[in-house]
Design an enzyme around this catalytic site. Structure first.
Site, PDB file in Angstrom:
ATOM      1  N   LYS A  97      29.466  13.827  -8.492  1.00 49.75           N
ATOM      2  CA  LYS A  97      28.770  15.082  -8.209  1.00 49.75           C
ATOM      3  C   LYS A  97      27.265  14.849  -8.249  1.00 49.75           C
ATOM      4  O   LYS A  97      26.743  14.297  -9.224  1.00 49.75           O
ATOM      5  CB  LYS A  97      29.176  16.150  -9.236  1.00 49.75           C
ATOM      6  CG  LYS A  97      28.540  17.511  -8.994  1.00 49.75           C
ATOM      7  CD  LYS A  97      29.223  18.611  -9.803  1.00 49.75           C
ATOM      8  CE  LYS A  97      29.092  18.419 -11.284  1.00 49.75           C
ATOM      9  NZ  LYS A  97      29.633  19.566 -12.050  1.00 49.75           N
ATOM     10  N   HIS A 132      24.231   4.805  -6.108  1.00 49.85           N
ATOM     11  CA  HIS A 132      24.038   4.915  -7.555  1.00 49.85           C
ATOM     12  C   HIS A 132      25.327   5.297  -8.288  1.00 49.85           C
ATOM     13  O   HIS A 132      25.765   4.622  -9.229  1.00 49.85           O
ATOM     14  CB  HIS A 132      22.972   5.969  -7.870  1.00 49.85           C
ATOM     15  CG  HIS A 132      21.628   5.674  -7.294  1.00 49.85           C
ATOM     16  ND1 HIS A 132      21.167   4.398  -7.062  1.00 49.85           N
ATOM     17  CD2 HIS A 132      20.625   6.498  -6.897  1.00 49.85           C
ATOM     18  CE1 HIS A 132      19.947   4.457  -6.559  1.00 49.85           C
ATOM     19  NE2 HIS A 132      19.595   5.720  -6.444  1.00 49.85           N
ATOM     20  N   HIS A 146      18.487   0.573  -8.512  1.00 45.17           N
ATOM     21  CA  HIS A 146      17.825   0.676  -9.817  1.00 45.17           C
ATOM     22  C   HIS A 146      18.718   1.296 -10.888  1.00 45.17           C
ATOM     23  O   HIS A 146      18.465   1.129 -12.082  1.00 45.17           O
ATOM     24  CB  HIS A 146      16.499   1.435  -9.694  1.00 45.17           C
ATOM     25  CG  HIS A 146      16.639   2.908  -9.528  1.00 45.17           C
ATOM     26  ND1 HIS A 146      16.739   3.516  -8.304  1.00 45.17           N
ATOM     27  CD2 HIS A 146      16.693   3.909 -10.446  1.00 45.17           C
ATOM     28  CE1 HIS A 146      16.847   4.818  -8.465  1.00 45.17           C
ATOM     29  NE2 HIS A 146      16.817   5.097  -9.749  1.00 45.17           N
ATOM     30  N   ARG A 161       0.133  -3.657   6.373  1.00 43.35           N
ATOM     31  CA  ARG A 161      -0.649  -3.551   7.603  1.00 43.35           C
ATOM     32  C   ARG A 161      -2.030  -2.948   7.359  1.00 43.35           C
ATOM     33  O   ARG A 161      -2.964  -3.183   8.115  1.00 43.35           O
ATOM     34  CB  ARG A 161       0.116  -2.710   8.631  1.00 43.35           C
ATOM     35  CG  ARG A 161       1.358  -3.392   9.166  1.00 43.35           C
ATOM     36  CD  ARG A 161       2.127  -2.516  10.123  1.00 43.35           C
ATOM     37  NE  ARG A 161       2.672  -1.328   9.475  1.00 43.35           N
ATOM     38  CZ  ARG A 161       3.777  -0.703   9.879  1.00 43.35           C
ATOM     39  NH1 ARG A 161       4.431  -1.149  10.939  1.00 43.35           N
ATOM     40  NH2 ARG A 161       4.211   0.359   9.252  1.00 43.35           N
ATOM     41  N   GLY A 166      19.930  -1.033 -13.445  1.00 43.56           N
ATOM     42  CA  GLY A 166      18.975  -1.493 -14.442  1.00 43.56           C
ATOM     43  C   GLY A 166      18.754  -0.520 -15.577  1.00 43.56           C
ATOM     44  O   GLY A 166      18.013  -0.806 -16.518  1.00 43.56           O
ATOM     45  N   SER A 206       0.812  -1.215   0.000  1.00 49.31           N
ATOM     46  CA  SER A 206       0.000   0.000   0.000  1.00 49.31           C
ATOM     47  C   SER A 206       0.848   1.269   0.000  1.00 49.31           C
ATOM     48  O   SER A 206       0.314   2.379   0.001  1.00 49.31           O
ATOM     49  CB  SER A 206      -0.928   0.009   1.226  1.00 49.31           C
ATOM     50  OG  SER A 206      -0.168  -0.048   2.429  1.00 49.31           O
ATOM     51  N   LEU A 235       6.325   3.360  -2.942  1.00 54.20           N
ATOM     52  CA  LEU A 235       7.269   2.638  -3.802  1.00 54.20           C
ATOM     53  C   LEU A 235       6.564   1.545  -4.581  1.00 54.20           C
ATOM     54  O   LEU A 235       6.769   1.387  -5.788  1.00 54.20           O
ATOM     55  CB  LEU A 235       8.411   2.050  -2.964  1.00 54.20           C
ATOM     56  CG  LEU A 235       9.417   1.187  -3.733  1.00 54.20           C
ATOM     57  CD1 LEU A 235      10.134   2.001  -4.795  1.00 54.20           C
ATOM     58  CD2 LEU A 235      10.432   0.556  -2.774  1.00 54.20           C
TER      59      LEU A 235
END
Length: 516
Positions: free
Chosen positions: A358, A275, A213, A74, A216, A41, A44
Site C-alpha cells: 500500500k 521499494h 535506497h 552539461r 540501505g 548540477s 539528486l
C-alpha cells in the site's frame, strides 16, 4: 559510548575495513579512488549524493590522501560554482565539526563540463581523473573509478557508452571501474530489458550497481538479522501463524512540483514495484545458504518468481483531488497517486497469506512500515479478540522502531485485558548512535564491492514481470483511480479490500513513540 568516541572508532577501523579489501579479481586494492558524479548540477546530486559523500568523509571512510571527487554535467560552471551550489545542502546537518571538515571536503571536488553523448567531454574527464591518479603515484590500472549516474535513465546508454570508450582503467592491476544507476529502471518489462541489455553490452554484472535506497535503510537491513538470529521467529514465520502482511508507504503531501515527472510513472512504478517489493523479498525469502550477496539475491529472486499474477479485484487505485490542478499534469490523467495491491506467493511457506502493498500521496500521515499480523488465538479463554491480534511492526520511518503488539492484563484488581506493546525505539535505546542515511551505506557498499543491497538483473526482470500486465491495463485506461480527499486515509474501497483479505484493524490502540 558517546558519539565522539563512536566517530573515533569508525575512523580508526577505516583502513582495515573499507579500502583494505580485494578488487573484483581478488587483487589487493592499493590505487587511489576517484568518485565521478554525473549530473552533478542536478537535484539528486545536490540533495543526496554529495551529502552522502560528505558524511562518509566526516566518518573517515573517504580519506583525503586516497580520494578525489569529480562532478560532470552539461552546465557551464566552475569548480567554485559547484562547491557553492552544494555547500548549503552539506551544512544542513548542523552537527559539530562541520565548519572544520567542510572546506577540506569541498577542496576534493573538481568540476568538468561536457555533453553526455560525445567523446570530447569524457576525454577531458578521463584526463582530469588520470592527472589525479598520477599525482597520487597510482600505477596505471590499479586505480578505482566509481561513476554515479545521478541522471534520468534516458541518458544511461550514451553515458555508459562514453564511460566505456573513454574512462575505463587502461589495464588490470587490481583496480576497477563500477557504475551506479538510479531507478526507475524502465517503465515496464520491455523497456527495462532493453535498458539492461544496453548497459549489459558495456559492463559486466559485477560492475553494475542498481541502487534502491530502501535497501540501505537501517530497519530494512535489520530484517534478515531479526528473522534468522532470533530463535522464536523461526517457527512462527509461516502461513500456520501469520494471517497477513502489510508493507506500507504513506506521505502527507502531494507531488510538490514533481507533477509532470510523477504523472509519467505513478505510485506503482515510483514506490511499489521497487521499494515495497524489495522489502517484501526480505520478509518472505527463505534463509540463504550463506550471508553472501549472490546467495541473498538468489533467495530474493525465488520469492519473486513464486508470486502469482495480480488479480484486478485485489487492486484499489486512487487519485487525490486537486492532483490534476498541477499545470504539468494532463487534465485527463489516469495516473494513480494511491494504490493498494495484494500479492500472493505460491510456495509452501506462504500459500494463502496475502501480502498487501500500500502506497499513497496526500494522505493523513507520513510513515513507512512493515506490519505482520498473526492469526487469532485458538480457544480464546480471555475473550480478548476485541482488542485485536498480535502484530509485529517494523517502523522504517520516521521514528525508527520495532515493536510487538500483544495482549496483557490491565493493571488493577479486575482480570481484564488490554493491548500493549514490547517496544524497541531506536532514538530511546541507541541515543548516541548515528543512523546513517541510506545513500551513505549504499555508496560505501559500492566502494567495497558488496552487491548484497543492490538489484540484480534477473531480480529486476522478475519484478517487472509481476507488475507489467497491471500497469499496461492502467495505462490503457482499463482501470480507473478512485478520487479521494487530500488528508484522508485514501479511498474507502482500500480499507474494504484489506478487510476482505483478512486484516483486522485494532480499535482504541495507538502506538506512541516513547520519549527520552
Amino acid at each position: 559510548m558517546g558519539s565522539g568516541q563512536w566517530l573515533l572508532e569508525k575512523r580508526s577501523s577505516f583502513r582495515n575495513d573499507s579500502f583494505a579489501r580485494d578488487g573484483d579479481n581478488g587483487v589487493p586494492e592499493t590505487g587511489c579512488l576517484s568518485i565521478i558524479v554525473l549530473g552533478a548540477s542536478g537535484d539528486l546530486a545536490k540533495k543526496k549524493t554529495f551529502p552522502a559523500l560528505f558524511n562518509l568523509y566526516r566518518q573517515g571512510f573517504l580519506q583525503e590522501s586516497e580520494v578525489h571527487i569529480f562532478g560532470y554535467a552539461r552546465t557551464q560552471i566552475s569548480d567554485d560554482d559547484l562547491r557553492k551550489r552544494i555547500r548549503g545542502y552539506l551544512e544542513k546537518d548542523g552537527s559539530s565539526g562541520i565548519s572544520e571538515d567542510l572546506p577540506k571536503f569541498l577542496n576534493l571536488i573538481k568540476y568538468v563540463s561536457g555533453s553526455y553523448d560525445s567523446e570530447e567531454g569524457f576525454q577531458l574527464l578521463d584526463k582530469e581523473i588520470s592527472e589525479h591518479e598520477v599525482s597520487k603515484n597510482t600505477a596505471e590500472g590499479s586505480s578505482r573509478r566509481l561513476f554515479y549516474l545521478a541522471l534520468p535513465p534516458s541518458v544511461y546508454p550514451p553515458v555508459c557508452r562514453m564511460i566505456r570508450q573513454c574512462c575505463m582503467n587502461k589495464s588490470d592491476l587490481g583496480g576497477w571501474t563500477r557504475i551506479v544507476v538510479e531507478k526507475p529502471f524502465g517503465k515496464d518489462l520491455e523497456s527495462s530489458e532493453k535498458l539492461s541489455s544496453q548497459i549489459g553490452e558495456l559492463f559486466e554484472e559485477p560492475q553494475i550497481y542498481r541502487i534502491d535506497h530502501y535497501l540501505g535503510k537501517e530497519l530494512v537491513q535489520n530484517m534478515l538479522v531479526l528473522r534468522y538470529a532470533n530463535r522464536f521467529f523461526l517457527p512462527l514465520w509461516n502461513r500456520d501463524n501469520i494471517d497477513n502482511v502489510q508493507i506500507v508507504f504513506r506521505e502527507d503531501f502531494g507531488t510538490e512540483g514533481r507533477g509532470g515527472y510523477f504523472d509519467e510513472y505513478g505510485i506503482i512504478r515510483d514506490i511499489i514495484q521497487n521499494h515495497l517489493l524489495q522489502v517484501l523479498c526480505l520478509v518472505a525469502m527463505e534463509k540463504p545458504i550463506l550471508l553472501k550477496p549472490e546467495h541473498i539475491r538468489d533467495a530474493k529472486v525465488k520469492v519473486l518468481q513464486s508470486v502469482l499474477p495480480i488479480k484486478d479485484e485485489e487492486v484499489v487505485l486512487g487519485q487525490h483531488e486537486g492532483y490534476r490542478d498541477d499545470p504539468t499534469v494532463p487534465d485527463t490523467s489516469n495516473t494513480p497517486t494511491f494504490a493498494t495491491i495484494i500479492l500472493r506467493i505460491h510456495n509452501e511457506r506462504w500459500e494463502g497469506v496475502p501480502f498487501i502493498l500500500k502506497a499513497g500521496k496526500a494522505l493523513n500521515s507520513r510513515k513507512a512500515e512493515i506490519r505482520v499480523q498473526f492469526k487469532d488465538v485458538p480457544g480464546d479463554i480471555f475473550k480478548c479478540k476485541k482488542h485485536g491480534r498480535n502484530e509485529f511492526v517494523i517502523r522504517l520511518q520516521p521514528s525508527e522502531a520495532i515493536y510487538m503488539k500483544l495482549t496483557v492484563k490491565q493493571p488493577g484488581l479486575e482480570m481484564s485485558t488490554v493491548q500493549s506493546e514490547l517496544d524497541l525505539s531506536y532514538r530511546q535505546r541507541y541515543q548516541d548512535a548515528v543512523i546513517p542515511e541510506a545513500y551513505e551505506r549504499l555508496i560505501l557498499d559500492t566502494i567495497r564491492g558488496d552487491q548484497q543491497h543492490f538489484v540484480r538483473r534477473d531480480e529486476l526482470k522478475a519484478a517487472w514481470e509481476i507488475f507489467t500486465p497491471l500497469l499496461h491495463r492502467i495505462d490503457n485506461g482499463e482501470m480507473k483511480p478512485i478520487p479521494y480527499k487530500p488528508g484522508s486515509r485514501g479511498p474507502a474501497e482500500a480499507d474494504q479490500l484489506l478487510e476482505s483479505a483478512g486484516y483486522v484493524q485494532t480499535h482504541g490502540y495507538i502506538w506512541i513513540p516513547p520519549t527520552l
